[in-house]
Motif scaffolding. Sequence first.
Motif, mmCIF file in Angstrom:
data_model
loop_
_atom_site.group_PDB
_atom_site.id
_atom_site.type_symbol
_atom_site.label_atom_id
_atom_site.label_comp_id
_atom_site.label_asym_id
_atom_site.label_seq_id
_atom_site.Cartn_x
_atom_site.Cartn_y
_atom_site.Cartn_z
ATOM 1 N N VAL A 192 3.385 -2.010 0.936
ATOM 2 C CA VAL A 192 2.153 -2.315 -0.301
ATOM 3 C C VAL A 192 0.655 -3.298 0.969
ATOM 4 O O VAL A 192 1.075 -3.804 0.932
ATOM 5 N N ALA A 202 2.909 -8.094 -7.227
ATOM 6 C CA ALA A 202 3.719 -6.653 -7.820
ATOM 7 C C ALA A 202 4.843 -7.360 -7.931
ATOM 8 O O ALA A 202 5.277 -5.975 -8.990
ATOM 9 N N THR A 204 -2.941 -3.680 -0.203
ATOM 10 C CA THR A 204 -3.996 -3.925 -0.800
ATOM 11 C C THR A 204 -5.394 -4.564 -0.186
ATOM 12 O O THR A 204 -5.451 -5.166 1.715
ATOM 13 N N VAL A 225 0.210 2.756 0.883
ATOM 14 C CA VAL A 225 1.702 2.467 0.882
ATOM 15 C C VAL A 225 2.461 2.790 2.287
ATOM 16 O O VAL A 225 2.015 3.956 2.081
ATOM 17 N N ALA A 277 5.404 -6.169 -0.040
ATOM 18 C CA ALA A 277 3.716 -6.784 -0.716
ATOM 19 C C ALA A 277 2.509 -7.552 0.179
ATOM 20 O O ALA A 277 3.431 -8.532 0.456
#
Length: 599
Positions: free
Chosen positions: A528, A497, A530, A585, A491
């Motif tokens: 991931v 996370a 973001t 994702v 991530a």
Amino acid sequence: MNSRRSLQEWVHWLEVGAGGRWVARVAVILGVVLLSLRIGYVQFHGPLTETTLAQAVVARQLVKGEGFTTLVNYPQTVAWMKEHTGRAGGGTEASQFDPAKALPELHQAPLYPVVIAGALKVFPEGKRAALFDTVPKPPDGFGADYVLLVLNIVLLWVAAWQTYALGRRLFDEQVGVVAMLGLLLSASIWSTTVAVGGMPLLMVLMLALFHALVRIDQGAAAGKMPWLALGAAGGVSGLMFLADYAAGVALVAALGWAWLRFLGRARVIATVVVAGVFLIVAGPWMIRNVVLTGNPVALAWQGIALKAGDPTAEPETVRATLSAAAPVVDLDKLGNKMLTSLQKSFRERLWAGGGIFFTAFFVTGLVYRFREDRVNRVRWLFVATLALLVVAQAFFDSGEGERFPVVYATPLIAIFGAGFFVVLVASSEALRSHARWAAAVLLAVQALPLAHDVMEPQRLHFSYPPYYPGLFLGMREEMTRRGGAHPAWLADVPAGAAWYSGQRVWARPATLRDFYGVCQEQAQVALVLTPHTLDRPFFSELTKRNEAGGKLGDWSEVYGALVTNRFPAGFPLSLPQKVADNFYVLIDPLAMGGAGRRQ
């Protein structure tokens, strides 16, 4: 004999006796509790940064009995452990990365995680598990985040009580009350408190240090050796070091004070006591770090060479690099970083840090000599200590730090500012007879920004973007299904996370080369991405295909594939799933269970 009071006696007790003071105290306590509930409800936004969440992750490990380890797999830590200790995550020299054993925490100071762990331990095991396992429904937040909120608010209450006690000791009760209320009515102080970064913990320690230093001054003036106060000064200095490494420079102030306030043999004894207790408190942690890394502060020393926002010295990038090579200290960059930090501290943070009008009275009052010499001595000791802390923070911090000395020193600024304010009021014939009203006006003006904040509507109780507790809790189940007992996923906000999912999470490597190196250590199931990454204005960079891959490096090909769906050849995480705008994702379509390896 009838011991019950008559109605007239109760009225007398309330109006003339101690009853009025008790009613006022109860009213203040009730007001503080109600204010805290309201601010927590409307202003709490969950943990805001990776630094805070990385410390919370360590606390989660402590509660589980895993020691000072972390669920965040930084590529740099893995490379460092393999090169310098012959192991990574508990494996042997010849082994690969061991996914069953967590890495030691090498970047964060330990005290705040210990305090968080203590707060979590208050809950029975079943209720504590529910805090971490219950999926929140917006706008409600993650259960364990509320523990951090309550902890920081309680620490602020403790700091407020200490402010009152120290103000009363140095001046009088009026100064203590005004300084305490000024602290509790500061919008900036509440903002830092609900950010749950541990700022109130440093306030508590700073105030405890000056309580000890004042007692040292009193003992020296009386010709006595204040053993307990000397030990407390050394111990609190050690705790400040364990809370924030740069704050450990407070030891210099404590040693200097012990040296100046005593003469001859007593001087040597006093400084030895302070230094000895400091080593008793902080020494075990420093030894642990030396054993693991050869440095008393482990890899946190690299903050000297790093500067957040500088592409050539970005701390996030260094941690995400699969290399044990330490960053080089560039004296020009270090000087520029320190100058920038000092300018921000004295031009911005000092005035916006929470003191507001009390800061103005404090700075103006530096030209005034108080009637009592001990107050003047302690004030200039505070100025010197604050200067040391600000310079140390500018030198040591990479820019990711969240605990600024001019902010956690606000209670002391409020005390000396309130002291000068009371002097001004007492010296004015017009205000002298209306001292309480003058103080009320000062506090009302101090509270205006806070009144605005209190009237705001409720926010989401988690920091979205980039953190989405529900998603990361869901990732835990999905990654276990795809990756087995020890799934591997990455991530761009690994601490968040890991905190919300309870699983080990790799930090997204700095380059694709490092990514493939990480995959050699442990095959990855998902990545991931973001808004921490994708909200940045990078789409114009995707067209730059020079040797460096533009500012985004070789990851630009992966980011571009979110639009074109054409991933680089051989890139395993080629199945993108869009969660929300700028929230994706990337999944390995071949990892469908078992050990998390590509089948």
